[in-house]
Scaffold this motif. Structure first.
Motif, mmCIF file in Angstrom:
data_model
loop_
_atom_site.group_PDB
_atom_site.id
_atom_site.type_symbol
_atom_site.label_atom_id
_atom_site.label_comp_id
_atom_site.label_asym_id
_atom_site.label_seq_id
_atom_site.Cartn_x
_atom_site.Cartn_y
_atom_site.Cartn_z
ATOM 1 N N LEU A 91 16.001 3.258 5.163
ATOM 2 C CA LEU A 91 15.323 4.402 5.835
ATOM 3 C C LEU A 91 13.955 4.160 6.382
ATOM 4 N N LEU A 92 13.310 3.230 5.953
ATOM 5 C CA LEU A 92 11.912 2.932 6.342
ATOM 6 C C LEU A 92 12.162 2.072 7.793
ATOM 7 N N ASN A 93 13.289 1.327 7.473
ATOM 8 C CA ASN A 93 13.552 0.460 8.828
ATOM 9 C C ASN A 93 13.912 1.272 10.039
ATOM 10 N N GLY A 113 14.576 0.224 -4.741
ATOM 11 C CA GLY A 113 13.197 -0.255 -5.050
ATOM 12 C C GLY A 113 12.989 -1.146 -6.429
ATOM 13 N N LYS A 114 14.185 -1.627 -6.729
ATOM 14 C CA LYS A 114 13.947 -2.152 -8.262
ATOM 15 C C LYS A 114 13.231 -3.770 -8.164
ATOM 16 N N THR A 115 13.502 -4.359 -7.371
ATOM 17 C CA THR A 115 12.731 -5.532 -7.322
ATOM 18 C C THR A 115 11.218 -5.281 -6.979
ATOM 19 N N ALA A 116 11.224 -4.242 -5.736
ATOM 20 C CA ALA A 116 9.788 -3.908 -5.728
ATOM 21 C C ALA A 116 9.043 -3.288 -6.780
ATOM 22 N N LEU A 117 9.568 -2.503 -7.621
ATOM 23 C CA LEU A 117 8.739 -1.826 -8.663
ATOM 24 C C LEU A 117 8.360 -2.966 -9.436
ATOM 25 N N THR A 167 19.685 2.996 2.001
ATOM 26 C CA THR A 167 18.658 2.611 1.111
ATOM 27 C C THR A 167 17.300 3.051 1.549
ATOM 28 N N THR A 168 16.398 2.799 0.422
ATOM 29 C CA THR A 168 14.949 3.118 0.968
ATOM 30 C C THR A 168 14.350 2.245 2.230
ATOM 31 N N ARG A 169 15.021 1.035 1.782
ATOM 32 C CA ARG A 169 14.672 -0.365 2.659
ATOM 33 C C ARG A 169 15.555 0.258 4.309
ATOM 34 N N ASP A 221 0.867 -1.156 -0.085
ATOM 35 C CA ASP A 221 0.077 0.057 -0.193
ATOM 36 C C ASP A 221 0.946 1.250 0.057
ATOM 37 N N GLY A 222 0.434 2.130 -0.875
ATOM 38 C CA GLY A 222 1.286 3.415 -1.089
ATOM 39 C C GLY A 222 2.481 3.325 -1.510
ATOM 40 N N PHE A 223 2.757 2.171 -2.480
ATOM 41 C CA PHE A 223 4.353 2.198 -3.234
ATOM 42 C C PHE A 223 4.035 3.340 -4.147
ATOM 43 N N VAL A 224 5.451 4.289 -4.190
ATOM 44 C CA VAL A 224 5.322 5.363 -5.183
ATOM 45 C C VAL A 224 5.880 5.038 -6.529
ATOM 46 N N GLY A 230 3.764 8.321 5.473
ATOM 47 C CA GLY A 230 2.585 7.543 5.302
ATOM 48 C C GLY A 230 2.905 6.127 5.474
ATOM 49 N N GLN A 231 4.026 5.367 5.455
ATOM 50 C CA GLN A 231 4.256 3.844 5.818
ATOM 51 C C GLN A 231 4.924 3.967 7.095
ATOM 52 N N VAL A 232 5.454 4.760 7.624
ATOM 53 C CA VAL A 232 5.994 4.454 9.021
ATOM 54 C C VAL A 232 5.216 5.421 10.086
HETATM 55 N N1 LIG Z 1 8.891 3.545 -4.744
HETATM 56 C C1 LIG Z 1 8.645 3.040 -3.511
HETATM 57 N N2 LIG Z 1 7.641 3.207 -2.857
HETATM 58 C C2 LIG Z 1 7.589 2.534 -1.799
HETATM 59 N N3 LIG Z 1 8.501 1.707 -1.008
HETATM 60 C C3 LIG Z 1 9.743 1.399 -1.677
HETATM 61 C C4 LIG Z 1 9.832 2.280 -2.837
HETATM 62 N N4 LIG Z 1 11.119 1.852 -3.302
HETATM 63 C C5 LIG Z 1 11.362 0.932 -2.390
HETATM 64 N N5 LIG Z 1 10.753 0.925 -1.290
HETATM 65 C C6 LIG Z 1 10.796 -0.007 -0.071
HETATM 66 O O1 LIG Z 1 12.186 -0.451 -0.086
HETATM 67 C C7 LIG Z 1 12.393 -1.727 0.019
HETATM 68 C C8 LIG Z 1 13.519 -2.190 -0.639
HETATM 69 O O2 LIG Z 1 13.358 -2.459 -2.173
HETATM 70 P P1 LIG Z 1 14.049 -3.521 -3.110
HETATM 71 O O3 LIG Z 1 14.204 -4.764 -2.322
HETATM 72 O O4 LIG Z 1 12.832 -3.471 -4.251
HETATM 73 O O5 LIG Z 1 15.352 -2.939 -3.668
HETATM 74 P P2 LIG Z 1 16.339 -3.298 -4.706
HETATM 75 O O6 LIG Z 1 16.580 -2.129 -5.610
HETATM 76 O O7 LIG Z 1 15.797 -4.552 -5.576
HETATM 77 O O8 LIG Z 1 17.531 -3.667 -3.999
HETATM 78 P P3 LIG Z 1 18.684 -4.652 -4.050
HETATM 79 O O9 LIG Z 1 19.704 -4.077 -5.177
HETATM 80 O O10 LIG Z 1 19.352 -4.620 -2.667
HETATM 81 O O11 LIG Z 1 18.018 -6.251 -4.266
HETATM 82 C C9 LIG Z 1 10.986 -2.194 -0.669
HETATM 83 O O12 LIG Z 1 10.596 -3.479 0.074
HETATM 84 C C10 LIG Z 1 10.090 -1.162 -0.120
HETATM 85 O O13 LIG Z 1 9.621 -1.305 1.032
#
Ligand SMILES: Nc1ncnc2c1ncn2[C@@H]1O[C@H](COP(=O)(O)OP(=O)(O)OP(=O)(O)O)[C@@H](O)[C@H]1O
Ligand SMILES: [Mg+2]
Length: 382
Positions: A330-332, A88-92, A326-328, A45-48, A284-286
């Protein structure tokens, strides 16, 4: 899997659809949304979604279903998303699938990857017990599941002895074949740049959209309509993480890929979200307060500016860093702050302790100090 409905970009991805309007027309781009199934990833929810990235993704997705009348030439059907860790590559990709209801088959690439893990291999499987046999075993079922399991084991062995039918070798599809058999699905080759180039080459046929010939069984698998491939990685497969070249050195195990493999991909050099986007994400998420979210996003920008994995001249900015926020992380960090406060720390110390346990303790003494100093400065300002 049939396309169920077409929805607007706003509805599916929560971005401003006006950015996707063709010049001078009223029509808006629409997205095919399928019915979710067991292989569709869960929604965050709220992925950007960043509009420019989304536009490239949409062009790539269109390549899967272009009508023959569109052009005689074949369009690439594969996408590579590379960029720094945790951006956020995998998450995208999982969120693209989640929002559009597509099935996603993920394969984690590594140095030890072999074609058989990706395509499939022979495995020793137990026979399926028939209904009849199960009925005969009714009495045992009452004795509990352990008894049943033992009985099945014994039954399988004795069946094999008497009839010659028993546990046998079965060809089990790997993620590539499961993908190839599922319409409109996405094969995610995660950390593609870790693959030995010779193994990556074994995917060239699938990358070209050709039938897959399974040598073990002699089966010819036709790619189901609308199937697409996406690869992610920290480097572009050419030894660069997007900086001047040396930046890839921090990502252990990455290989330079064969240029012919790379030529089959569209490419997106992904980056971290912008400061305002990450601030909004923290709120929004934290559930961080506005000022705190602002300061945290600011620190992330400052640390990334010194990260050697992005900038070879990071030293010019102060202490160069071998890690990044990382975004990961930052949220953590935000979530940790909340828990630490609940465990008796005041807010100031909860921020520092949260930062240490999220990532700083990985750093050298000089790195830790540099980041904490930057944090003190930012907190003083906002
Ligand atoms: N655009 C976004 N909106 C919301 N959350 C995000 C976004 N990008 C990243 N995140 C958060 O950051 C976490 C890490 O993202 P992800 O695992 O996709 O990174 P990655 O680029 O694949 O990293 P790696 O290269 O280490 O595999 C996600 O689980 C998500 O919680
Ligand atoms: Mg990833």
């Amino acid at each position: 899997m049939e396309a169920t409905i077409r929805k607007t970009i706003d509805e599916v991805f929560g971005v401003d659809g006006a950015l996707f309007k063709a010049n001078g027309t009223q029509s808006t781009t629409t997205v095919r949304v399928f019915e979710r199934n067991g292989d569709t990833p869960a929604m965050i929810d709220g992925f950007v979604f960043q509009p420019d990235t989304l536009r490239r993704v949409m062009v790539w997705m269109a390549s899967g279903t272009l009508p023959e009348t569109f052009a005689k030439a074949k369009m690439k059907r594969n996408l590579m998303v590379f960029g720094p860790t945790g951006c956020g590559k995998t998450a995208l990709i999982s969120q693209i699938c989640a929002r559009t209801g597509r099935s996603m088959f993920r394969y984690q690439c590594s140095e030890d990857s072999e074609a058989a893990q990706m395509f499939g291999s022979w495995k020793l499987c137990r026979p399926l017990l028939t209904e009849e046999v199960a009925a005969e075993d009714q009495g045992i079922i009452e004795k509990g599941f352990t008894g049943v399991a033992r009985a099945i084991e014994r039954l399988a062995v004795s069946m094999k002895r008497v009839t010659g039918v028993g546990p046998e070798m079965t060809f089990v599809d790997g993620p590539v074949l499961r993908w190839a058999r599922t319409p409109n699905s996405i094969l995610l080759l995660d950390e593609f740049d870790q693959l030995p180039p010779s193994v990556a080459m074994s995917l060239n046929g699938a990358l070209d959209g050709d039938d897959i010939l399974v040598p073990e069984t002699g089966e010819r698998v036709k790619l189901a309509p609308g199937c697409l491939i996406v690869a992610t990685g920290n480097t572009n497969g050419r030894g660069s993480a997007g900086g001047n070249g040396g930046s890839a050195a921090l990502y252990k195990g990455v290989k330079r890929q064969n240029i012919a493999s790379l030529d089959r991909f569209f490419v997106i050099n992904a980056g971290y979200l912008s400061e305002p986007e990450e601030k909004a994400l923290l709120q929004g998420q934290v559930g961080m307060a506005e000022k705190a979210a602002e300061a945290m996003a600011k620190l992330a920008t400052s640390v990334r500016g010194r990260f050697l994995g992005l900038n070879e001249d990071a030293g010019a900015n102060g202490e160069p860093l071998e890690f990044t926020i990382t975004t990961r992380n930052l949220l953590n960090w935000g979530l940790t702050h909340r828990l630490l406060m609940a465990m008796g720390l005041d807010s100031t110390n909860a921020f520092k302790e949260g930062l240490r346990m999220t990532l700083l303790d990985f750093g050298s003494n000089a790195e830790r100090q540099a980041v904490l100093d930057a944090w003190d400065n930012i907190v003083g300002e906002v």
